[in-house]
Motif scaffolding. Structure first.
Motif: not given
Length: 350
Positions: A40-42, A48-64, A270-278
């Motif tokens: 966010a600060k960079l 940049p034209k685009k800002t991209t954060y890292a992501s995590i996939e979460y899966v919600d399963i039924g209870g035991i 991180l990579t930073c520039g006019e096209p993207e901060c990521r």
């Protein structure tokens, strides 16, 4: 377990719109953005034209459930996961039934035993097959696998999850195919009531869960589902005000996502520039050349050098040329181990 706030937590993490009263066997999948003030600060500086954060996939399963046969089916999605999050109920709510008085350690051990029994069954079946095969022909690879599974079975029978065992790299490789549940890193999400929120920093000690903090590949995060669900619906300014009222410095959502990321052994460069901060996700300990592959395999293949600067130095300098003038940009080779928060420009051929 059922009725602990799993689906509510899933909605808070992923902002997905799912019904908290959906069928107990239903699985939900969603993506959460990893909060990162550096990106966010960079982005403020580089615009940049685009800002991209890292992501995590979460899966919600039924209870035991209490029926082990039904559990076997509901636990299948867990095998595909890289880590597990066990939501432990610590909130009182007469409208939401619970099996007996609240007891975090009892619930944690109960679920752990269920996972260990599932792994034990799988290991035992494979061992039977290996023993039959070894009677027909002696083969070093099969003997190695049998020895490894014998060690795993002994640990499970003594109620020790496999994540607490140390394995050699070649043993890890052999075990990967089994996708044992107790080998996966474990994140305990302690879902507390709003009356306990002001003492969130003391929850682990208060509920006598300190012994879990020293276990390998394990993390604990206290989290108030009721407050977090309200925060998720508010504009930023109002959410910040509500957090202050409860004495919370950081949202539970942010703490939980960051804890997941760390537990998986991941860091961001991180990579930073006019096209993207990521922010790019890599495994901790990865070299510069391997990290280049996270961007593109061609960059990894044609790697020459990496220009590396700490994100705070770059932020203060305001640009790469200014940081170079200050002598804060280093030229690193392919064996350089990337550090959390490095901003990198890769030089490559082709």
């Amino acid at each position: 377990m059922p009725l602990v706030g799993k689906t509510s937590l899933f909605r808070i993490l992923t902002r997905a719109r799912v019904d908290t009263h959906s069928a107990p066997t239903q699985t939900h999948v969603g993506i959460a953005r990893v909060p990162d003030e550096r990106v966010a600060k960079l982005a403020e500086v580089f615009k940049p034209k685009k800002t991209t954060y890292a992501s995590i996939e979460y899966v919600d399963i039924g209870g035991i459930q209490k029926d082990r046969e039904k559990n076997s089916a509901s636990l299948v999605p867990l095998r595909e996961a890289d880590a597990l999050a066990h939501v432990v109920r610590l909130f009182e709510n007469p409208a939401v039934p619970h099996d007996g008085p609240l007891d975090a350690m009892r619930d944690i051990e109960s679920v752990e035993i269920e996972l260990m029994l599932t792994d034990l069954e799988q290991a035992s079946k494979r061992m039977e097959r290996l023993e039959k095969d070894l009677k027909k022909r002696k083969e070093t690879l099969l003997e190695t696998e049998l020895h490894l599974l014998t060690r795993c079975r002994q640990a499970l029978e003594s109620e020790k999850p496999l994540r607490e065992l140390e394995f050699k790299p070649e043993e890890y490789k052999m075990l990967n195919g089994f996708m044992f549940l107790t080998r996966k890193p474990m994140l305990y999400v302690l879902n507390i009531g709003d009356e306990e929120a002001p003492e969130i920093d003391r929850i682990i000690e208060k509920h006598h869960l300190e012994k879990l903090t020293s276990k390998p590949r394990t993390a604990l995060v206290p989290f108030c589902g009721k407050i977090e669900a309200e925060l998720a619906e508010l504009p930023d300014a109002e959410a910040a005000e509500m957090m202050r009222a409860y004495g919370l410095v950081e949202s539970g959502r942010d703490r939980l996502i960051q804890a997941s990321y760390r537990l998986l052994g991941l860091i961001s460069f991180l990579t930073c520039g006019e096209p993207e901060c990521r922010a790019w996700t890599i495994e901790r300990g990865m070299t510069a050349q391997k990290a280049a592959g996270a961007i593109h395999s061609d960059i990894e293949r044609g790697f020459i050098k990496a220009e590396v600067v700490n994100w705070e130095d770059l932020l203060r300098a305001g640009s790469f040329p200014a940081a170079r003038e200050r002598g804060q940009v280093r030229l690193e080779g392919k064996e350089y181990v990337v550090q959390e928060g490095d901003v990198i420009l890769f030089r490559h051929s082709g």
